[in-house]
Enzyme design. Structure first.
Site, PDB file in Angstrom:
ATOM      1  N   ASN A 165       0.846  -1.186   0.118  1.00 37.77           N
ATOM      2  CA  ASN A 165       0.089   0.003  -0.057  1.00 37.77           C
ATOM      3  C   ASN A 165       0.719   1.367   0.108  1.00 37.77           C
ATOM      4  O   ASN A 165       0.555   2.386  -0.565  1.00 37.77           O
ATOM      5  CB  ASN A 165      -0.856  -0.120   1.153  1.00 37.77           C
ATOM      6  CG  ASN A 165      -1.826  -1.029   1.257  1.00 37.77           C
ATOM      7  OD1 ASN A 165      -2.928  -0.946   0.237  1.00 37.77           O
ATOM      8  ND2 ASN A 165      -1.968  -2.013   1.873  1.00 37.77           N
TER       9      ASN A 165
ATOM     10  N   ASP B 109       0.975 -10.963  -0.351  1.00 35.65           N
ATOM     11  CA  ASP B 109       2.134 -10.981   0.482  1.00 35.65           C
ATOM     12  C   ASP B 109       2.195 -11.990   1.642  1.00 35.65           C
ATOM     13  O   ASP B 109       3.244 -12.398   2.000  1.00 35.65           O
ATOM     14  CB  ASP B 109       2.106  -9.502   0.899  1.00 35.65           C
ATOM     15  CG  ASP B 109       1.088  -8.787   1.581  1.00 35.65           C
ATOM     16  OD1 ASP B 109      -0.034  -9.621   1.639  1.00 35.65           O
ATOM     17  OD2 ASP B 109       1.405  -7.966   2.421  1.00 35.65           O
TER      18      ASP B 109
END
Length: 284
Positions: free
Chosen positions: A9, A109
């Protein structure tokens, strides 16, 4: 060479591999507004700066928690590297058995970190990723992804404190050295950093107990691996982390690439938005 993208992000971390070994890595800001050409020009300059030939990149793999950037990077891969990128998601072989109620909800991830950590350190283990969010993942000795916990990251907590209060300033994320602080900046740093350390210590202790319920050996060692930009800061104040491995996600992408490269097609093929980022029940 293989170019791996770990898209978070806050940052995009790139790793360049040759014959299975990482030769360099870079960190860029994640920007939803950048086009494929803008990212392509930045990457081209990074290669030139290190005297690397971008034409030697023969394949691309992407892990992302930001769907809006994925489409851009897929087009970048086709235009600049003439390959349709491997994207962590449906149909990708990882070697993990995911025990999550809904595997589609597991961040790419977290899966990649689990693959790398189990390959490098064995199981059972706990992986802590200190990113925008702080995530805790539990993996059994049999390479089963059991689940985990998600907490606000240090930077999110710091930003929220600044945005939601009238007088409290933004601070650098570092240890003040004590918790009885004599100024506002140190007081905020102490609350953020030492509070995060306490949270990590508690969750790890509780997760270790729960992990041993999946083992036949109650005395089996549970290894704790930390990764992410703030891993070193937190590790400096607690004893529950066994290894800090900053390149864990990139190395996981290279491991997954080797598991899937035989299935690759030579032609780039069309890039279709939204088709490569959803996990199916048989993905892993």
């Amino acid at each position: 060479m293989l170019l791996a993208f770990d898209v978070g992000n806050t940052n995009i971390v790139l790793g360049l591999f040759q014959d299975g070994k990482m030769i360099t890595n870079w960190r860029l800001e994640t920007d939803n507004n950048k086009s494929a050409d803008e990212y392509g020009m930045i990457i081209n300059q990074l290669f030139k700066y290190e005297n690397l030939d971008i034409s030697e990149v023969k394949d691309v793999i992407i892990s992302t928690v930001v769907p809006s950037v994925l489409y851009t990077l897929q087009h970048l891969s086709v235009k600049y590297f003439h390959r349709k990128a491997i994207v962590i998601g449906a149909g990708i072989k990882t070697g993990l058995v995911v025990k999550y109620d809904n595997p589609k909800q597991v961040g790419a991830d977290r899966i990649v970190n689990a693959v790398a950590a189990h390959a490098k350190y064995g199981g059972p283990l706990i992986i802590i990723d200190f990113g925008t969010a702080t995530t805790f993942c539990a993996v059994s000795e049999q390479a089963e992804y059991l689940g985990g916990t998600i907490a606000p990251g240090l930077k999110i907590s710091s930003d929220a404190l600044f945005e939601k209060t009238a007088k409290l300033p933004k601070v650098e994320l570092e240890e003040p050295g004590h918790v009885i602080c004599r100024n506002t900046i140190n007081s905020i740093q102490g609350g953020l950093v030492y509070g995060h350390m306490g949270m990590v210590d508690y969750i790890v202790k509780k997760m270790k107990k729960e992990l041993l319920e999946y083992s036949d050996d109650p005395d089996q060692e549970v290894k704790v691996i930390a990764t992410g930009g703030l891993a070193t800061l937190i590790d400096g104040g607690i004893d529950c982390i066994d290894y800090v491995d900053k390149m864990l996600t990139l190395e996981g992408l290279e491991i997954i690439y080797r598991k899937n490269k035989k299935l690759r097609k030579k032609s780039p093929g069309p890039v279709r938005e939204g088709r490569d980022c959803d996990y199916g029940k048989d993905s892993f």
